[in-house]
Enzyme design. Sequence first.
Site, PDB file in Angstrom:
ATOM      1  N   GLY A  73       0.816  -1.212   0.000  1.00  0.00           N
ATOM      2  CA  GLY A  73       0.000   0.000   0.000  1.00  0.00           C
ATOM      3  C   GLY A  73       0.844   1.253   0.000  1.00  0.00           C
ATOM      4  O   GLY A  73       0.555   2.219   0.714  1.00  0.00           O
ATOM      5  N   ALA A  74       1.877   1.276  -0.843  1.00  0.00           N
ATOM      6  CA  ALA A  74       2.854   2.367  -0.819  1.00  0.00           C
ATOM      7  C   ALA A  74       2.577   3.451  -1.857  1.00  0.00           C
ATOM      8  O   ALA A  74       3.405   4.340  -2.043  1.00  0.00           O
ATOM      9  CB  ALA A  74       4.259   1.804  -1.032  1.00  0.00           C
TER      10      ALA A  74
ATOM     11  N   GLY B 267       1.552   5.021   3.584  1.00  0.00           N
ATOM     12  CA  GLY B 267       2.505   4.109   2.966  1.00  0.00           C
ATOM     13  C   GLY B 267       3.513   4.828   2.099  1.00  0.00           C
ATOM     14  O   GLY B 267       4.706   4.519   2.119  1.00  0.00           O
TER      15      GLY B 267
ATOM     16  N   SER C 128      -5.104  -0.997  13.801  1.00  0.00           N
ATOM     17  CA  SER C 128      -5.945   0.157  14.104  1.00  0.00           C
ATOM     18  C   SER C 128      -6.399   0.075  15.549  1.00  0.00           C
ATOM     19  O   SER C 128      -6.549  -1.022  16.112  1.00  0.00           O
ATOM     20  CB  SER C 128      -7.161   0.183  13.185  1.00  0.00           C
TER      21      SER C 128
ATOM     22  N   TYR D  23     -14.233  -3.347   8.783  1.00  0.00           N
ATOM     23  CA  TYR D  23     -12.837  -2.912   8.902  1.00  0.00           C
ATOM     24  C   TYR D  23     -12.305  -3.186  10.304  1.00  0.00           C
ATOM     25  O   TYR D  23     -11.206  -3.742  10.468  1.00  0.00           O
ATOM     26  CB  TYR D  23     -12.762  -1.423   8.575  1.00  0.00           C
TER      27      TYR D  23
END
Length: 299
Positions: free
Chosen positions: A22-23, A28, A155, A178
């Site tokens: 996820g960069a 990211g 998270s 999520y």
Amino acid sequence: MNIPVAHTDPRPLHGKVVLVTGATQGMGRDLARHLAGDGATLLLHGRDPGRLQEAVDAVRAAAPGAAVRGYLADLADLDQVREMAARVIDAEPRLDVLVNNAAAGGGSEPARRDVSRQGHELRFAVNHLAPYALIRALLPLLTASAPARVVNVASIGQTPVDFDDVMLERGYEGLDAYCRSKLAMIMSTFDLAEELADRGVTVNAVHPAHLMDTPGVRAYGLTPVVGTAEGVAPTARLITDPALAGVTGRYFDRFTDARAHDEAYDPAARARLAEITERLTRVDGGSAGAGAGRRRPGE
């Protein structure tokens, strides 16, 4: 007679190879720029070819001379996760750090239940199954490069896994999905840490910052509180801090070694989740229990 003096690169990640998923955006991308400045060889993951190349170019521009390579895969497809891992193993001589940062947030249509390529609920698939499968597939390279570190970006939002409805076929809501997936990630973090303790690979989870200004936060309709740079320092600490070299199986709320949701410490719940996770991520795993739903947009 002048004797040449050997100079050691003082940067903490000189000679280290780090893969960040996820960069291509959000934290990211900021993390990748920071790590490149610390001397790391960066392996950047993304699922869009154009955005991935832009991210690679941006990191190279921010850290001239840095070695940066891109790896393309959609983490909503476990086959692509394994294929990317195979490409990394074939191409890279070592892997010192894996940062599982990519995530599917609550979504712009929270009542819509999307599913992955294999038919699993999307948030559970991207935020839990994919990182787990990636760790498993990259273990040969991580252990060969030991001491190595795995950092799972979790998270503070954590909701217990409903083992009677793991794929959330009833009363679906994106943010709830999520939060369940992030607790599942933490639970597997603890299990993997125990398993790998004697193999030189540490596994930790971190909540980097609250309500960062990311596309996922904005898409859900939440108001960002801090910039993505706020999440970089706590995450980078787990990658570079020598004091954390032997620390494993922990959940950090930013810089604090904190307690996750109670379910993460329940042996029975962890065992049930581990069985489900192994079954769904094995190569011949099916989509039992996935139920009907809409596939990820663009698939």
